[in-house]
Design a protein around this motif. Sequence first.
Motif, short mmCIF file in Angstrom:
data_model
loop_
_atom_site.label_atom_id
_atom_site.label_comp_id
_atom_site.label_asym_id
_atom_site.label_seq_id
_atom_site.Cartn_x
_atom_site.Cartn_y
_atom_site.Cartn_z
N ARG A 1 3.04 2.49 10.30
CA ARG A 1 1.45 2.43 10.15
C ARG A 1 1.40 1.81 8.85
N ALA A 2 2.06 1.60 7.88
CA ALA A 2 1.86 0.74 6.75
C ALA A 2 1.94 -0.44 6.71
N PHE B 1 -1.42 7.28 5.91
CA PHE B 1 -0.05 6.61 6.57
C PHE B 1 0.08 7.30 8.04
N SER C 1 1.24 4.21 -3.05
CA SER C 1 0.93 5.55 -2.65
C SER C 1 2.31 6.52 -2.99
N SER D 1 0.82 -1.30 -0.13
CA SER D 1 0.01 -0.07 -0.17
C SER D 1 0.90 1.37 -0.05
N LEU D 2 1.91 1.37 0.78
CA LEU D 2 2.73 2.57 0.94
C LEU D 2 3.51 2.35 -0.42
N ASP E 1 10.88 6.24 8.08
CA ASP E 1 9.93 6.90 7.28
C ASP E 1 10.51 6.57 5.96
N LEU F 1 6.09 9.71 4.69
CA LEU F 1 5.27 8.31 4.93
C LEU F 1 5.91 7.54 5.81
#
Length: 389
Positions: free
Chosen positions: A380-381, A356, A290, A286-287, A321, A376
Amino acid sequence: MRLWRIKRVDLVVAVVFLTIALVEELTAPHRLPFWWLRLGFAAVLVVVRRPAPLATLLLDVAVVQVLWLPSEVGDYRVWQAFCLFIGLHTVGREIILVGPDRDPLWRRLLTAAMLVTTMAVLVGQRTTMTSDVFASAGYTAAAWLSGLLLQIQARRSAERTAALAAAQALRADQALADERARIARELHDMVAHSVTVMVLQAAAVRRRLDPRQEAERDLLSGVEQAGRDAVTELRRTLGLLRGAEPAGTVPQRGLADLDELLDQIREAGLAVGLSTEGEPRPLPASLDLSAYRIIQEALTNVLKHSAARQATVTMAYEPDDLRLTITDSGGGRPPASDTSGGGHGLVGMRERAAMFGGRLVAGPEPGGGYRVSATLPLARAHVFAEVPR
């Protein structure tokens, strides 16, 4: 009296008025009695006219126009007329007669009474010919109407601005909803794929179990059924977001496809450089998606809205990050609320970063050009499902 409504322009008008009055008084054949006191009083009326338009007009008429009426016609000063016209203009500008936000009835009635009284005073001051009557009435009406027309224009401009802001907010909300739907469709594909893989693996393990392992077989059957139910619920809930779009059979993009994207951007006429800081490592799907979309949208904005010929993409892999920085050499840029284009500009990029718990900052560079910076967080990703490549 709301003295805090006195603005800088009121002081400027008062200074200009006082300068004209001083020049007139000092160059007159003979000066009026207590001329300095009169000029000071008139200047104060000009300064405070906006917080109290009716009160200053009343004092103007009663003192400047009536009490200080000269004995000789030739002694009437131009600055006295200017003071009156400024007051009438302010009454027309500040007193709202019509509309939903109009002033109370007593203020509107008092305004009408003051206009009639002012006109009567001017007409009654040594008007010897019919033309004097029309001139006095015309000057009064013209000064008041000039303020009224300015008020109407300002109110219409404010209404247009409010309508434009409301329409822009609506477009931004729609762009945000569209981008969220797009993100949800992409996540639907990834989550459904991952759950399907889990179901297939559970089924494969169940078939390899010894016939005597009934309890384990039942547990795995429950896992399979729960997975199938989850996929069905995902398709029922999130599949509605597809609308008329076909089923997602195209593989999702990621940073592994970045070179292909940059080649396409270069073919469009923008020289793009890529810089990587830190040690690249596998990212949650998902990250990864994105990050790719943010770079894609930022470079697309450069092509669409900038005359820049060069851009730089920097990816910094930090312990917690992933930092993305896209800069260009400058030459025109859309506003931060731009919502044009398929990706909805900065609205979509901010939404992807916020998903995120990250943030995106965009703005012009001090030395020229434009910068888009996205952070990002990786922690959380990991709540999103991974998709095997």
